[in-house]
Write a protein that holds these residues in place. Structure first.
Motif, mmCIF file in Angstrom:
data_model
loop_
_atom_site.group_PDB
_atom_site.id
_atom_site.type_symbol
_atom_site.label_atom_id
_atom_site.label_comp_id
_atom_site.label_asym_id
_atom_site.label_seq_id
_atom_site.Cartn_x
_atom_site.Cartn_y
_atom_site.Cartn_z
ATOM 1 N N PRO A 67 0.822 -1.214 0.000
ATOM 2 C CA PRO A 67 0.000 0.000 0.000
ATOM 3 C C PRO A 67 0.855 1.263 0.000
ATOM 4 O O PRO A 67 1.823 1.369 0.751
ATOM 5 N N LEU A 68 0.515 2.188 -0.881
ATOM 6 C CA LEU A 68 1.132 3.522 -0.907
ATOM 7 C C LEU A 68 0.196 4.415 -0.100
ATOM 8 O O LEU A 68 -0.887 4.762 -0.545
ATOM 9 N N LEU A 69 0.604 4.740 1.118
ATOM 10 C CA LEU A 69 -0.287 5.384 2.077
ATOM 11 C C LEU A 69 -0.308 6.905 2.017
ATOM 12 O O LEU A 69 -0.914 7.535 2.862
ATOM 13 N N GLY A 70 0.362 7.487 1.051
ATOM 14 C CA GLY A 70 0.379 8.948 0.945
ATOM 15 C C GLY A 70 1.797 9.444 0.861
ATOM 16 O O GLY A 70 2.657 8.798 0.268
ATOM 17 N N SER A 71 2.048 10.586 1.480
ATOM 18 C CA SER A 71 3.387 11.164 1.407
ATOM 19 C C SER A 71 3.905 11.441 2.811
ATOM 20 O O SER A 71 3.152 11.427 3.786
ATOM 21 N N ILE A 72 5.210 11.678 2.892
ATOM 22 C CA ILE A 72 5.841 11.991 4.165
ATOM 23 C C ILE A 72 6.827 13.125 3.942
ATOM 24 O O ILE A 72 7.517 13.172 2.922
ATOM 25 N N ALA A 73 6.872 14.033 4.910
ATOM 26 C CA ALA A 73 7.773 15.173 4.809
ATOM 27 C C ALA A 73 9.214 14.716 5.010
ATOM 28 O O ALA A 73 9.526 14.006 5.944
ATOM 29 N N ALA A 74 10.065 15.112 4.095
ATOM 30 C CA ALA A 74 11.509 14.975 4.256
ATOM 31 C C ALA A 74 12.000 16.411 4.280
ATOM 32 O O ALA A 74 12.558 16.928 3.332
ATOM 33 N N GLY A 75 11.727 17.029 5.328
ATOM 34 C CA GLY A 75 11.965 18.451 5.563
ATOM 35 C C GLY A 75 11.548 18.674 6.989
ATOM 36 O O GLY A 75 11.908 17.909 7.867
ATOM 37 N N PHE A 76 10.712 19.653 7.226
ATOM 38 C CA PHE A 76 10.192 19.848 8.570
ATOM 39 C C PHE A 76 8.975 18.941 8.747
ATOM 40 O O PHE A 76 8.204 18.735 7.813
ATOM 41 N N PRO A 77 8.795 18.358 9.926
ATOM 42 C CA PRO A 77 7.658 17.464 10.141
ATOM 43 C C PRO A 77 6.337 18.164 9.874
ATOM 44 O O PRO A 77 6.208 19.366 10.041
ATOM 45 N N ASP A 78 5.356 17.377 9.439
ATOM 46 C CA ASP A 78 4.014 17.921 9.271
ATOM 47 C C ASP A 78 2.999 16.868 9.651
ATOM 48 O O ASP A 78 3.328 15.731 9.933
ATOM 49 N N ASN A 79 1.757 17.274 9.665
ATOM 50 C CA ASN A 79 0.685 16.347 10.016
ATOM 51 C C ASN A 79 -0.312 16.227 8.872
ATOM 52 O O ASN A 79 -1.502 16.156 9.092
#
Length: 191
Positions: A67-79
């Motif tokens: 499953p490709l669950l979306g994206s993730i920040a590779a920078g500052f964390p986000d929600n």
């Protein structure tokens, strides 16, 4: 026939009886409908209980892939919320993930991990059951925000390190939860 069954299921309608199948498909005989249903059952497309009314169901095929669950920040964390779930069609066992149900993928957003060769737009394959070790790249939930960073553990304390000098280390104020350990990065090259 299968599209008709999908349409009924999506509408929440009960399964059709053989006479309704005849009407839908223009058959004169319920025997022709029974033969069609038997062929679909033999192919694994439907299930039904012979001798009982309205037991015809679409066969649920197990979902395959990661499953490709979306994206993730590779920078500052986000929600950022997770979007619609897609599935990548490859076998996670080939990437050292022992249990395929523990595999998931996220799309990288940002440039804080370029020093470890994770670039904006890449897909990162993660294992949620792997025990994280010092210097592993991890998807982490830190103070309720998600990010992709290198895990650093020293003297019993853990924090997250960016692999780009433009970004600071992230020390948890309250909570650090590892969501998965990176096992592979997948980069789609432009043609």
């Amino acid at each position: 026939m299968l599209s008709y069954l999908h349409k009924l299921e999506a509408a929440g309608a009960p399964p059709p009886c053989f006479r309704e199948i005849c009407v839908e498909l223009g058959y004169q005989s319920t025997n022709a409908a029974k033969k069609l249903i038997n062929r679909l059952r033999d192919a694994g497309d439907v299930t039904f209980q012979p001798g009982r009314a309205r037991t015809l169901k679409l066969a649920k095929t197990p979902e395959t892939g990661v499953p490709l669950l979306g994206s993730i920040a590779a920078g500052f964390p986000d929600n950022q919320d997770v979007g619609r779930i897609e599935r990548l069609q490859f076998n996670p066992l080939n990437f050292g993930i022992r249990n395929p149900t523990d595999a998931f993928a996220l799309r990288v957003r940002g440039d804080s991990m370029t020093g470890r060769q994770f670039f904006d737009g890449d897909l990162v394959l993660l294992d949620r059951s792997a025990k994280p070790k010092n210097q592993d790249v991890v998807a982490a939930l830190i103070d309720q925000e998600c990010t992709l960073k290198t895990l650093v553990v020293r003297n019993g304390k853990a924090w997250l390190k960016a692999e780009n000098p433009a970004y600071p280390d992230i020390i948890p104020a309250h909570d650090l939860q590892i969501q998965g350990v990176a096992k592979a990065v997948i980069r789609i090259l432009a043609a």
